[in-house]
Design a protein around this motif. Structure first.
Motif, PDB file in Angstrom:
ATOM      1  N   ARG A  65      21.347  39.871  60.465  1.00 26.22           N
ATOM      2  CA  ARG A  65      20.099  39.959  59.715  1.00 26.22           C
ATOM      3  C   ARG A  65      19.086  40.791  60.496  1.00 26.22           C
ATOM      4  O   ARG A  65      18.322  41.562  59.925  1.00 26.22           O
ATOM      5  CB  ARG A  65      19.577  38.560  59.451  1.00 26.22           C
ATOM      6  CG  ARG A  65      18.539  38.500  58.325  1.00 26.22           C
ATOM      7  CD  ARG A  65      17.138  38.514  58.851  1.00 26.22           C
ATOM      8  NE  ARG A  65      16.161  38.426  57.771  1.00 26.22           N
ATOM      9  CZ  ARG A  65      14.857  38.380  57.948  1.00 26.22           C
ATOM     10  NH1 ARG A  65      14.357  38.435  59.175  1.00 26.22           N
ATOM     11  NH2 ARG A  65      14.041  38.314  56.916  1.00 26.22           N
ATOM     12  N   LYS A  66      19.071  40.645  61.819  1.00 26.86           N
ATOM     13  CA  LYS A  66      18.176  41.449  62.649  1.00 26.86           C
ATOM     14  C   LYS A  66      18.515  42.935  62.536  1.00 26.86           C
ATOM     15  O   LYS A  66      17.622  43.787  62.556  1.00 26.86           O
ATOM     16  CB  LYS A  66      18.270  41.002  64.108  1.00 26.86           C
ATOM     17  CG  LYS A  66      17.671  39.632  64.380  1.00 26.86           C
ATOM     18  CD  LYS A  66      17.742  39.298  65.855  1.00 26.86           C
ATOM     19  CE  LYS A  66      17.100  37.945  66.148  1.00 26.86           C
ATOM     20  NZ  LYS A  66      17.154  37.608  67.599  1.00 26.86           N
ATOM     21  N   LEU A  95      15.527  47.202  50.396  1.00 29.56           N
ATOM     22  CA  LEU A  95      16.286  46.488  49.369  1.00 29.56           C
ATOM     23  C   LEU A  95      17.565  45.885  49.943  1.00 29.56           C
ATOM     24  O   LEU A  95      17.959  44.767  49.578  1.00 29.56           O
ATOM     25  CB  LEU A  95      16.616  47.436  48.212  1.00 29.56           C
ATOM     26  CG  LEU A  95      15.423  47.898  47.354  1.00 29.56           C
ATOM     27  CD1 LEU A  95      15.860  48.961  46.357  1.00 29.56           C
ATOM     28  CD2 LEU A  95      14.788  46.716  46.636  1.00 29.56           C
ATOM     29  N   GLU A  96      18.213  46.621  50.837  1.00 34.67           N
ATOM     30  CA  GLU A  96      19.418  46.095  51.489  1.00 34.67           C
ATOM     31  C   GLU A  96      19.083  44.864  52.320  1.00 34.67           C
ATOM     32  O   GLU A  96      19.842  43.884  52.336  1.00 34.67           O
ATOM     33  CB  GLU A  96      20.061  47.170  52.362  1.00 34.67           C
ATOM     34  CG  GLU A  96      20.754  48.267  51.576  1.00 34.67           C
ATOM     35  CD  GLU A  96      21.326  49.350  52.468  1.00 34.67           C
ATOM     36  OE1 GLU A  96      22.189  50.111  52.000  1.00 34.67           O
ATOM     37  OE2 GLU A  96      20.899  49.437  53.653  1.00 34.67           O
ATOM     38  N   ALA A  97      17.940  44.908  53.019  1.00 36.04           N
ATOM     39  CA  ALA A  97      17.520  43.759  53.819  1.00 36.04           C
ATOM     40  C   ALA A  97      17.221  42.555  52.924  1.00 36.04           C
ATOM     41  O   ALA A  97      17.590  41.416  53.241  1.00 36.04           O
ATOM     42  CB  ALA A  97      16.295  44.118  54.658  1.00 36.04           C
ATOM     43  N   GLU A 155      18.468  42.017  49.921  1.00 33.25           N
ATOM     44  CA  GLU A 155      19.736  41.553  49.365  1.00 33.25           C
ATOM     45  C   GLU A 155      20.492  40.701  50.374  1.00 33.25           C
ATOM     46  O   GLU A 155      21.069  39.659  50.032  1.00 33.25           O
ATOM     47  CB  GLU A 155      20.593  42.753  48.940  1.00 33.25           C
ATOM     48  CG  GLU A 155      21.937  42.345  48.335  1.00 33.25           C
ATOM     49  CD  GLU A 155      22.812  43.544  48.023  1.00 33.25           C
ATOM     50  OE1 GLU A 155      23.627  43.464  47.100  1.00 33.25           O
ATOM     51  OE2 GLU A 155      22.694  44.573  48.733  1.00 33.25           O
ATOM     52  N   TYR A 156      20.477  41.132  51.646  1.00 34.26           N
ATOM     53  CA  TYR A 156      21.203  40.369  52.660  1.00 34.26           C
ATOM     54  C   TYR A 156      20.530  39.024  52.920  1.00 34.26           C
ATOM     55  O   TYR A 156      21.214  38.048  53.245  1.00 34.26           O
ATOM     56  CB  TYR A 156      21.313  41.147  53.967  1.00 34.26           C
ATOM     57  CG  TYR A 156      22.162  40.405  54.974  1.00 34.26           C
ATOM     58  CD1 TYR A 156      23.543  40.295  54.789  1.00 34.26           C
ATOM     59  CD2 TYR A 156      21.591  39.762  56.064  1.00 34.26           C
ATOM     60  CE1 TYR A 156      24.325  39.586  55.670  1.00 34.26           C
ATOM     61  CE2 TYR A 156      22.367  39.047  56.951  1.00 34.26           C
ATOM     62  CZ  TYR A 156      23.736  38.961  56.754  1.00 34.26           C
ATOM     63  OH  TYR A 156      24.503  38.241  57.640  1.00 34.26           O
ATOM     64  N   ASP A 157      19.202  38.972  52.785  1.00 28.24           N
ATOM     65  CA  ASP A 157      18.517  37.687  52.926  1.00 28.24           C
ATOM     66  C   ASP A 157      19.064  36.676  51.917  1.00 28.24           C
ATOM     67  O   ASP A 157      19.255  35.493  52.239  1.00 28.24           O
ATOM     68  CB  ASP A 157      17.012  37.861  52.731  1.00 28.24           C
ATOM     69  CG  ASP A 157      16.322  38.351  53.992  1.00 28.24           C
ATOM     70  OD1 ASP A 157      16.986  38.415  55.051  1.00 28.24           O
ATOM     71  OD2 ASP A 157      15.129  38.698  53.920  1.00 28.24           O
ATOM     72  N   LYS A 158      19.294  37.137  50.697  1.00 23.88           N
ATOM     73  CA  LYS A 158      19.865  36.249  49.674  1.00 23.88           C
ATOM     74  C   LYS A 158      21.293  35.856  50.021  1.00 23.88           C
ATOM     75  O   LYS A 158      21.688  34.688  49.868  1.00 23.88           O
ATOM     76  CB  LYS A 158      19.822  36.936  48.305  1.00 23.88           C
ATOM     77  CG  LYS A 158      18.411  37.185  47.782  1.00 23.88           C
ATOM     78  CD  LYS A 158      18.448  37.852  46.413  1.00 23.88           C
ATOM     79  CE  LYS A 158      17.039  38.096  45.883  1.00 23.88           C
ATOM     80  NZ  LYS A 158      17.058  38.751  44.554  1.00 23.88           N
ATOM     81  N   THR A 159      22.069  36.831  50.498  1.00 22.51           N
ATOM     82  CA  THR A 159      23.445  36.544  50.894  1.00 22.51           C
ATOM     83  C   THR A 159      23.479  35.548  52.049  1.00 22.51           C
ATOM     84  O   THR A 159      24.291  34.610  52.060  1.00 22.51           O
ATOM     85  CB  THR A 159      24.165  37.839  51.311  1.00 22.51           C
ATOM     86  OG1 THR A 159      24.167  38.754  50.207  1.00 22.51           O
ATOM     87  CG2 THR A 159      25.602  37.558  51.722  1.00 22.51           C
TER      88      THR A 159
END
Length: 231
Positions: A48-49, A133-135, A137-141
């Motif tokens: 995530r970082k 947006l990728e960040a 999206e990954y937060d949701k994942t």
């Protein structure tokens, strides 16, 4: 008497079912604690970082692309002192033949780079938006992964509690059977069956403990801290 072992097994099963009626997974779930686990994962999980740093890098590229507008300009200057002779060949000097002396400034502009700059800046902005947006999206994942690991942890914890209760019930039955056997009220076959049921319950308990530890380790790995550190 040989039919007594299934009876013992059925009795243990009924006791376990009674315990399961008292202990449910839903009652163990703490949604406030779960949200804290998700936040801890966002704060500590390395991947995530990485997404966050990519977004920051893309944002810096916007400033870099904007400042690079200055690259299209080239400035120069030339200085010739006033009233100085010009050195000719063989060490000879002549009078200063130039009509313009002192500082002389000049500049050039690269038309090709000038035309490219607006598109490069726009491209940098798009790359930043994509990184953001990728960040997100990954937060949701990541949140989904934390929930999955948390629910599995709760499941294994509840299963371990049920297994411990089952072990206690089986031990109680085995102890009762042993006393009856010593008094001659139960056969050796029945006594051996109760001991076998107790050993099977202990084996199931060990497997439940291992499953619980694996689930706990998986959850702590993704949130980045020990569960005891979540306040």
């Amino acid at each position: 008497m040989k039919k007594l072992y299934p009876v013992l097994f059925l009795l243990v099963t009924l006791l376990s079912f009674k315990a399961s009626a008292q202990e449910t997974v839903m009652s163990e779930i703490n949604y406030t604690f779960l949200e804290k686990c998700i936040q801890s994962a966002k704060d500590h999980y390395i991947r995530r970082k990485i997404f966050g740093l990519r977004a920051q890098d893309a944002h810096l590229n916007i400033s870099t692309s904007t400042i690079s507008y200055l690259d299209i300009f080239t400035a120069s200057y030339f200085y010739r002192p006033n009233d100085k002779p010009v050195i000719a060949g063989d060490g000879l000097t002549t009078a200063n033949p130039y009509s313009v002396n002192g500082f002389q400034f000049g500049g050039t502009i690269n038309i090709g780079q000038y035309l490219q700059k607006p598109f490069l800046v726009k491209k940098a902005k798009y790359e930043y938006q994509i990184a953001e947006l990728e960040a997100q999206e990954y937060d949701k994942t990541l949140a989904t992964e934390v929930k999955t690991n948390y629910y599995n942890y709760i499941q294994q914890l509840s299963q371990l509690k049920l297994t411990n209760q089952s072990v206690q019930d089986t031990k109680s039955i085995a102890e009762t059977t042993r006393n009856k056997f010593q008094k001659g009220e139960a056969t050796l076959d029945v006594y051996n069956q109760s001991r076998a049921a107790e050993a099977a319950a202990e084996s199931t308990k060990i497997q439940a403990e291992i499953a619980y530890l694996k689930a706990k380790d998986a959850l702590e790995d993704i949130i980045g801290v020990k569960l005891t550190e979540i306040k």
